[in-house]
Design a protein around this motif. Sequence first.
Motif, short mmCIF file in Angstrom:
data_model
loop_
_atom_site.label_atom_id
_atom_site.label_comp_id
_atom_site.label_asym_id
_atom_site.label_seq_id
_atom_site.Cartn_x
_atom_site.Cartn_y
_atom_site.Cartn_z
N GLY A 117 -2.14 7.44 1.45
CA GLY A 117 -3.26 7.29 2.37
C GLY A 117 -3.04 8.08 3.65
N GLU A 134 -10.71 3.14 3.17
CA GLU A 134 -9.65 3.73 2.37
C GLU A 134 -9.55 2.89 1.10
OE1 GLU A 134 -8.58 6.54 3.33
OE2 GLU A 134 -9.21 6.43 5.42
N PHE A 160 -7.68 1.90 -2.56
CA PHE A 160 -6.39 1.85 -3.22
C PHE A 160 -6.57 1.22 -4.59
CE2 PHE A 160 -5.61 1.96 1.27
CZ PHE A 160 -4.44 2.69 1.44
N LEU A 163 0.85 -1.19 0.00
CA LEU A 163 0.00 0.00 0.00
C LEU A 163 0.88 1.24 0.00
CD1 LEU A 163 -2.68 -0.96 2.67
CD2 LEU A 163 -2.78 -1.26 0.19
N GLN A 203 -1.89 2.27 -4.91
CA GLN A 203 -1.81 3.68 -4.52
C GLN A 203 -3.16 4.14 -3.95
OE1 GLN A 203 0.95 5.76 -4.76
NE2 GLN A 203 -0.30 7.22 -3.66
N TRP A 204 -3.11 4.89 -2.84
CA TRP A 204 -4.33 5.41 -2.23
C TRP A 204 -5.05 6.30 -3.23
CZ3 TRP A 204 -6.25 10.27 -1.02
CH2 TRP A 204 -7.37 10.28 -0.16
N SER A 205 -6.39 6.16 -3.30
CA SER A 205 -7.16 6.96 -4.26
C SER A 205 -8.26 7.81 -3.61
CB SER A 205 -7.77 6.08 -5.35
OG SER A 205 -8.64 5.13 -4.78
#
Length: 69
Positions: free
Chosen positions: A11, A40, A42, A8, A60-62
């Motif tokens: 975030g 959360e 990703f 990950l 990747q955090w979105s």
Amino acid sequence: MTSAKIVLSGGPERLSGRSPVRTMVAPEEKVKILSGAGYEHFVHNGEFLTVDGENLPVFQWSERTKIAE
């Protein structure tokens, strides 16, 4: 069900204290993780990272969404 290790990236800070490597059940192109009163999200954009000799997909955090009441 199959499981796989993923990495990950990004975030909120509350997730950064944990290891970025996670084992997820059947990860696809999107992953959501319960965190507080929401999720959360990703996404995998094709990036990979070698960790301890394993080639792992980087998610990747979105975005963050709240749990519906």
